[in-house]
Design an enzyme around this catalytic site. Structure first.
Site, PDB file in Angstrom:
ATOM      1  N   GLU A  34       0.822  -1.209   0.000  1.00  0.00           N
ATOM      2  CA  GLU A  34       0.000   0.000   0.000  1.00  0.00           C
ATOM      3  C   GLU A  34       0.859   1.264   0.000  1.00  0.00           C
ATOM      4  OE1 GLU A  34      -3.105   0.494  -0.445  1.00  0.00           O
ATOM      5  OE2 GLU A  34      -3.760  -1.588  -0.439  1.00  0.00           O
ATOM      6  N   LEU A  77      11.130   5.891  -7.333  1.00  0.00           N
ATOM      7  CA  LEU A  77       9.692   5.912  -7.042  1.00  0.00           C
ATOM      8  C   LEU A  77       9.177   7.317  -6.757  1.00  0.00           C
ATOM      9  CD1 LEU A  77       8.709   2.829  -4.828  1.00  0.00           C
ATOM     10  CD2 LEU A  77       7.831   3.464  -7.070  1.00  0.00           C
ATOM     11  N   TYR A 117      -7.045   6.196   4.376  1.00  0.00           N
ATOM     12  CA  TYR A 117      -7.208   5.206   3.301  1.00  0.00           C
ATOM     13  C   TYR A 117      -6.308   3.995   3.510  1.00  0.00           C
ATOM     14  CZ  TYR A 117      -6.191   2.732  -0.933  1.00  0.00           C
ATOM     15  OH  TYR A 117      -5.962   1.712  -1.800  1.00  0.00           O
ATOM     16  N   ASP A 135     -10.136   5.882  -2.146  1.00  0.00           N
ATOM     17  CA  ASP A 135      -9.058   6.583  -2.845  1.00  0.00           C
ATOM     18  C   ASP A 135      -9.621   7.180  -4.130  1.00  0.00           C
ATOM     19  OD1 ASP A 135      -9.396   4.451  -4.572  1.00  0.00           O
ATOM     20  OD2 ASP A 135      -7.243   4.054  -4.783  1.00  0.00           O
ATOM     21  N   CYS A 205     -25.992   2.870 -13.250  1.00  0.00           N
ATOM     22  CA  CYS A 205     -25.148   4.074 -13.183  1.00  0.00           C
ATOM     23  C   CYS A 205     -25.978   5.333 -13.449  1.00  0.00           C
ATOM     24  CB  CYS A 205     -24.008   3.961 -14.190  1.00  0.00           C
ATOM     25  SG  CYS A 205     -22.905   5.383 -14.174  1.00  0.00           S
TER      26      CYS A 205
END
Length: 347
Positions: A34, A77, A117, A135, A205
């Site tokens: 994560e 990163l 989160y 998120d 939707c």
């Protein structure tokens, strides 16, 4: 189980991504994934996850590592505060919980760098706690399914989406539901050109029915991008070079770089040579061997324009001497991505 959850669960069983951290219920490895995947594409993050999991298979190994080693392994990163927080939180787990990963949402939330989160994602995936992980993917899916007009970056909007996410999770298995929502947002309900024709939720939707797919989610104004001009001094003398470690309070804390002259505009060689920082690092006896303009480097709210000036000096100034090292050692230090690319090309 509500119809949204039932349809989404069936879709995930057939189409969900096969990712290495989904093969474990180890909270440490799930947390590792994560943190790496925050602001990182899955394709790029997977390789980093595998390297970290191999080098640090247990949280104790990560806690015992040096910050330099962690930053070097993280190199490329970006958002290096994530790596520093990861390292600090590993030490926190060892120090406060004896190496046992905390098992409640409140305790996980206390870990350095772990937000709402991330804590929810860990607790649902590892312990099946009913914590909705919200998120960007989830904001987008919910905003379209319910045709929500409130901005996702407003306080009222965040409250609205939190309620919707928690209601939608009722009756679902948390570890499956959260991962299904992530995959659905990444694979079907994408930011641009969503695959509405393939969407198993298309009949439910509300944004599709209202013709507002492209207007969802709503987001308030973006932060202004700050432009910066970096002049790096690649100093060489008798097989040695100079690297300086960046301090706190700015980007790339703890990484190494060449001596830097920063201004709010590009500099000519004459202007650069008249800067006090240049004189402190280079002195008066130097020869320009070349200049390399680096590709503009974009961060979240910054655009960096960088040039590297290759300078040969007869001897280092006292300031440069204090930071000098053999050229061969440069590759062992963690450097920002734009300098990594320069060093790789330079060979």
């Amino acid at each position: 189980m509500n119809s949204f959850v039932e349809i989404l669960s069936r879709w995930y069983a057939l189409e969900g991504r096969d990712l290495p951290w989904r093969a474990t219920r180890d909270p440490y490895l799930i947390w590792l994934s994560e943190v790496i995947l925050q602001q990182t594409r899955v394709e790029q993050g997977t390789a980093y996850y595998m390297r970290f999991a191999e080098r640090f298979p247990r949280v104790e190994f990560l806690a015992e590592a040096s910050e330099d080693e962690v930053l070097k392994l993280w190199q490329g990163l970006g958002y290096y505060s994530r790596a520093r927080n990861l390292h600090a939180a590993a030490q926190q787990i060892v120090g406060e919980w004896g190496g046992q990963f905390p098992r409640t949402l409140e305790e996980v939330r206390r870990l350095k760098g772990v937000g709402e989160y991330t804590a929810a994602a860990i607790c649902s995936a590892a312990f099946d706690l009913p914590c909705a992980a919200v998120d960007g993917n989830v904001y987008r899916v919910l905003s379209r399914l319910y045709d929500v007009e409130e901005a996702i970056d407003s306080a009222a909007g965040k409250r609205t989406f939190r309620v919707l996410a928690e209601e939608m999770m009722r009756g679902a298995r948390p570890s499956i539901h959260n991962q299904a929502m992530m995959d659905f947002g990444a694979m079907i309900c994408t930011p641009r050109s969503p695959r509405c024709g393939e969407c198993p939720l298309q009949d439910l939707c509300m944004a599709r029915a209202a013709g507002t797919i492209e207007q969802r989610p709503v987001k308030n104004g973006r932060q202004k991008v700050r432009e910066r001009w970096f002049n790096y001094l690649d100093l060489i003398s008798e097989g040695r070079s100079v690297l300086v470690r960046r301090g706190a309070g700015d980007i790339w804390q703890g990484l190494y770089e060449f001596p830097l002259v920063e201004r709010d505009k590009p500099l000519s060689l004459e202007e650069l040579a008249n800067c006090e920082e240049f004189k402190e690092w280079v002195g008066m006896d130097w020869t320009l061997k070349g200049k390399t303009a680096l590709k503009p480097h974009r961060l979240s709210h910054q655009l960096l324009h960088a040039e590297v000036w290759q300078l040969e000096v007869m001897r280092f100034t006292p300031k440069a001497e204090a930071s000098a090292l053999d050229v061969a050692e440069i590759g062992q230090r963690a450097v920002p991505r734009l300098l990594e690319l320069y060093l790789n090309k330079k060979g």
